[in-house]
Scaffold this motif. Structure first.
Motif, PDB file in Angstrom:
ATOM      1  N   PHE A  41       0.837  -1.201   0.000  1.00 21.97           N
ATOM      2  CA  PHE A  41       0.000   0.000   0.000  1.00 21.97           C
ATOM      3  C   PHE A  41       0.872   1.252   0.000  1.00 21.97           C
ATOM      4  CE2 PHE A  41      -2.132   3.314   2.563  1.00 21.97           C
ATOM      5  CZ  PHE A  41      -3.160   3.626   1.677  1.00 21.97           C
ATOM      6  N   LEU A  42       1.988   1.204   0.727  1.00 21.58           N
ATOM      7  CA  LEU A  42       2.902   2.343   0.750  1.00 21.58           C
ATOM      8  C   LEU A  42       3.455   2.640  -0.642  1.00 21.58           C
ATOM      9  CD1 LEU A  42       4.981   1.728   4.020  1.00 21.58           C
ATOM     10  CD2 LEU A  42       3.252   3.494   3.635  1.00 21.58           C
ATOM     11  N   ILE A  43       3.598   1.608  -1.466  1.00 19.53           N
ATOM     12  CA  ILE A  43       4.032   1.823  -2.845  1.00 19.53           C
ATOM     13  C   ILE A  43       3.023   2.703  -3.569  1.00 19.53           C
ATOM     14  CG2 ILE A  43       4.352   0.703  -5.091  1.00 19.53           C
ATOM     15  CD1 ILE A  43       6.733   0.287  -3.342  1.00 19.53           C
ATOM     16  N   SER A  44       1.738   2.435  -3.369  1.00 18.31           N
ATOM     17  CA  SER A  44       0.698   3.257  -3.995  1.00 18.31           C
ATOM     18  C   SER A  44       0.784   4.697  -3.517  1.00 18.31           C
ATOM     19  CB  SER A  44      -0.690   2.689  -3.681  1.00 18.31           C
ATOM     20  OG  SER A  44      -0.878   1.425  -4.287  1.00 18.31           O
ATOM     21  N   LEU A  45       0.978   4.871  -2.226  1.00 16.57           N
ATOM     22  CA  LEU A  45       1.109   6.230  -1.699  1.00 16.57           C
ATOM     23  C   LEU A  45       2.331   6.927  -2.289  1.00 16.57           C
ATOM     24  CD1 LEU A  45       0.229   5.924   2.102  1.00 16.57           C
ATOM     25  CD2 LEU A  45      -1.231   6.646   0.215  1.00 16.57           C
ATOM     26  N   TYR A  46       3.415   6.198  -2.416  1.00 18.09           N
ATOM     27  CA  TYR A  46       4.636   6.792  -2.954  1.00 18.09           C
ATOM     28  C   TYR A  46       4.432   7.256  -4.396  1.00 18.09           C
ATOM     29  CZ  TYR A  46       9.598   7.398  -3.983  1.00 18.09           C
ATOM     30  OH  TYR A  46      10.806   7.930  -4.332  1.00 18.09           O
ATOM     31  N   GLN A  47       3.725   6.478  -5.174  1.00 15.02           N
ATOM     32  CA  GLN A  47       3.437   6.884  -6.548  1.00 15.02           C
ATOM     33  C   GLN A  47       2.641   8.190  -6.569  1.00 15.02           C
ATOM     34  OE1 GLN A  47       4.939   5.396  -8.833  1.00 15.02           O
ATOM     35  NE2 GLN A  47       4.708   3.185  -8.900  1.00 15.02           N
ATOM     36  N   VAL A  48       1.656   8.282  -5.695  1.00 17.13           N
ATOM     37  CA  VAL A  48       0.792   9.470  -5.646  1.00 17.13           C
ATOM     38  C   VAL A  48       1.577  10.693  -5.187  1.00 17.13           C
ATOM     39  CG1 VAL A  48      -1.194  10.520  -4.487  1.00 17.13           C
ATOM     40  CG2 VAL A  48      -1.315   8.145  -5.294  1.00 17.13           C
ATOM     41  N   TYR A  49       2.329  10.553  -4.092  1.00 17.89           N
ATOM     42  CA  TYR A  49       3.049  11.709  -3.566  1.00 17.89           C
ATOM     43  C   TYR A  49       4.199  12.137  -4.452  1.00 17.89           C
ATOM     44  CZ  TYR A  49       0.350  11.843   0.691  1.00 17.89           C
ATOM     45  OH  TYR A  49      -0.684  11.980   1.581  1.00 17.89           O
ATOM     46  N   SER A  50       4.808  11.198  -5.136  1.00 15.92           N
ATOM     47  CA  SER A  50       5.870  11.569  -6.076  1.00 15.92           C
ATOM     48  C   SER A  50       5.299  12.458  -7.170  1.00 15.92           C
ATOM     49  CB  SER A  50       6.496  10.316  -6.689  1.00 15.92           C
ATOM     50  OG  SER A  50       7.171   9.561  -5.714  1.00 15.92           O
ATOM     51  N   ALA A  51       4.135  12.070  -7.690  1.00 15.13           N
ATOM     52  CA  ALA A  51       3.491  12.864  -8.737  1.00 15.13           C
ATOM     53  C   ALA A  51       3.014  14.209  -8.199  1.00 15.13           C
ATOM     54  CB  ALA A  51       2.314  12.092  -9.327  1.00 15.13           C
ATOM     55  N   LEU A  52       2.399  14.195  -7.022  1.00 13.17           N
ATOM     56  CA  LEU A  52       1.850  15.426  -6.455  1.00 13.17           C
ATOM     57  C   LEU A  52       2.948  16.424  -6.120  1.00 13.17           C
ATOM     58  CD1 LEU A  52      -0.455  17.141  -5.365  1.00 13.17           C
ATOM     59  CD2 LEU A  52      -0.340  15.823  -3.229  1.00 13.17           C
ATOM     60  N   GLU A  53       3.995  15.973  -5.468  1.00 10.04           N
ATOM     61  CA  GLU A  53       5.038  16.904  -5.045  1.00 10.04           C
ATOM     62  C   GLU A  53       5.864  17.409  -6.223  1.00 10.04           C
ATOM     63  OE1 GLU A  53       6.826  14.898  -1.664  1.00 10.04           O
ATOM     64  OE2 GLU A  53       4.950  15.099  -0.533  1.00 10.04           O
ATOM     65  N   LYS A  72       8.445  22.090   3.102  1.00  8.68           N
ATOM     66  CA  LYS A  72       9.203  21.783   4.313  1.00  8.68           C
ATOM     67  C   LYS A  72       8.320  21.121   5.356  1.00  8.68           C
ATOM     68  CE  LYS A  72      11.972  23.969   7.955  1.00  8.68           C
ATOM     69  NZ  LYS A  72      12.514  25.255   8.483  1.00  8.68           N
ATOM     70  N   GLU A  73       7.122  21.634   5.508  1.00  7.11           N
ATOM     71  CA  GLU A  73       6.235  21.140   6.559  1.00  7.11           C
ATOM     72  C   GLU A  73       5.475  19.871   6.162  1.00  7.11           C
ATOM     73  OE1 GLU A  73       6.700  25.586   7.043  1.00  7.11           O
ATOM     74  OE2 GLU A  73       6.313  24.191   5.386  1.00  7.11           O
ATOM     75  N   LEU A  74       5.083  19.762   4.881  1.00  8.02           N
ATOM     76  CA  LEU A  74       4.139  18.716   4.503  1.00  8.02           C
ATOM     77  C   LEU A  74       4.675  17.602   3.602  1.00  8.02           C
ATOM     78  CD1 LEU A  74       0.957  20.899   3.793  1.00  8.02           C
ATOM     79  CD2 LEU A  74       1.482  19.570   5.855  1.00  8.02           C
ATOM     80  N   ALA A  75       5.737  17.842   2.881  1.00  7.94           N
ATOM     81  CA  ALA A  75       6.198  16.847   1.900  1.00  7.94           C
ATOM     82  C   ALA A  75       6.367  15.467   2.542  1.00  7.94           C
ATOM     83  CB  ALA A  75       7.511  17.300   1.272  1.00  7.94           C
ATOM     84  N   ARG A  76       5.888  14.435   1.861  1.00  8.14           N
ATOM     85  CA  ARG A  76       5.861  13.081   2.415  1.00  8.14           C
ATOM     86  C   ARG A  76       6.765  12.097   1.682  1.00  8.14           C
ATOM     87  NH1 ARG A  76       5.104  12.851   7.101  1.00  8.14           N
ATOM     88  NH2 ARG A  76       6.112  14.854   6.771  1.00  8.14           N
ATOM     89  N   GLN A 104      -1.928   4.512 -11.680  1.00  6.63           N
ATOM     90  CA  GLN A 104      -1.742   5.272 -12.914  1.00  6.63           C
ATOM     91  C   GLN A 104      -2.842   6.298 -13.115  1.00  6.63           C
ATOM     92  OE1 GLN A 104       1.125   4.828 -15.069  1.00  6.63           O
ATOM     93  NE2 GLN A 104       0.318   6.893 -15.450  1.00  6.63           N
ATOM     94  N   ALA A 105      -4.064   5.935 -12.794  1.00  8.59           N
ATOM     95  CA  ALA A 105      -5.184   6.869 -12.943  1.00  8.59           C
ATOM     96  C   ALA A 105      -5.010   8.073 -12.028  1.00  8.59           C
ATOM     97  CB  ALA A 105      -6.502   6.157 -12.647  1.00  8.59           C
ATOM     98  N   TYR A 106      -4.523   7.831 -10.822  1.00  8.54           N
ATOM     99  CA  TYR A 106      -4.288   8.914  -9.852  1.00  8.54           C
ATOM    100  C   TYR A 106      -3.165   9.823 -10.362  1.00  8.54           C
ATOM    101  CZ  TYR A 106      -4.951  10.553  -5.000  1.00  8.54           C
ATOM    102  OH  TYR A 106      -5.276  11.262  -3.869  1.00  8.54           O
ATOM    103  N   ILE A 107      -2.083   9.208 -10.809  1.00  6.72           N
ATOM    104  CA  ILE A 107      -0.958   9.973 -11.357  1.00  6.72           C
ATOM    105  C   ILE A 107      -1.406  10.809 -12.548  1.00  6.72           C
ATOM    106  CG2 ILE A 107       1.259   9.779 -12.573  1.00  6.72           C
ATOM    107  CD1 ILE A 107       1.738   7.219 -10.862  1.00  6.72           C
TER     108      ILE A 107
END
Length: 263
Positions: A41-53, A72-76, A104-107
């Protein structure tokens, strides 16, 4: 035009509740998500946050995006990397491919916002980060309790060391939301994109349904879960979503991942 923070909270109520009723969230609160499943599940989160950030960084000079940009405060992303190695081992990057359909759809949704209308990234930030921040400590305790984790290990994602007072920060974040200057059409588009972000989180949860043991939620269980106020559920269960969209991980899981997303 109504306040954006108010419209986001009210406009996402229905889909937020749907995320909270997901099978993944139910099992997370019961402590029945295995470390192996959580690691994936963390892999899914990592894909999302990589794209978002990445998208936020690329659009940080946009006046409205800038209001809600707190790397600085929020990046995950870096925190997720720490947890990914803990749960999956040093070769965790090999798990990034193939990218699942829901990932992929989220990204794609985030990249579309970044390229066509950066103001919509506000919706994704709202759903993910406020949820993570609100429910992080509760979710960290759940993980530690049910998995007997070493102190401080495996829960970096839920630790916001650069924020001294979470309540004050969230209040400030809502004020910034209300300072966003867009026309009515874009205002409503941000709310709709927030709803879509919740749906993206639900889709990710459902990719794990086949790994969860036990029977599907009965209608009675769904009604009982839906009837419990978010604050009560969090207090009694000592929460993703992600998450989300935000007040606890239900949103972040419903994200952060964190996730009452419509806090």
């Amino acid at each position: 035009m109504a306040l954006l923070s108010v419209d986001l909270k009210e406009g996402t109520k229905t889909v937020h509740a749907e995320a909270e009723r997901s099978k993944f969230v139910k099992y997370f609160f019961k402590g029945e998500i295995t470390p192996a499943t959580y690691g994936r599940f963390l892999i899914s989160l990592y894909q999302v946050y990589s794209a978002l950030e990445k998208a936020l960084e690329e659009n940080k000079d946009n006046a409205n995006v800038q209001l809600l940009y707190f790397p600085k405060e929020l990046a995950r992303k870096e925190a997720l990397e720490e947890d990914l190695e803990f749960f999956n081992g040093p070769e965790w990057r090999e798990m990034l491919t193939p990218v699942s359909p829901a990932q992929q759809a989220y990204i794609d949704a985030i990249e579309r916002c970044s390229k066509t209308k950066p103001e919509l990234l506000i919706a994704h930030s709202y759903v993910r980060y406020l949820g993570d921040l609100s429910g992080g400590q509760i979710l960290a305790k759940k993980l530690q309790k049910y998995n007997d984790l070493p102190e401080g290990k495996g829960v970096a994602f839920y630790s916001f060391d650069q924020i001294e007072n979470a309540t004050a920060f969230k209040d400030m974040y809502r004020i910034r939301l209300n300072q966003v200057e867009v026309d009515e059409e874009t205002h409503q588009a941000i709310v709709q994109e927030s709803c879509q972000a919740f749906i993206r989180n639900i889709d990710i949860f459902q990719e794990f349904d086949h790994e969860l043991e036990g029977l599907p939620l009965t209608k009675k269980e769904q009604e009982a879960l839906a009837a419990v106020p978010i604050e009560t559920a969090a207090a009694e269960s000592t929460g993703f979503l992600a998450s989300l969209a935000p007040s606890n991980l239900i949103n972040s899981l419903a994200v952060a991942v964190g996730l009452k997303s419509n806090a």
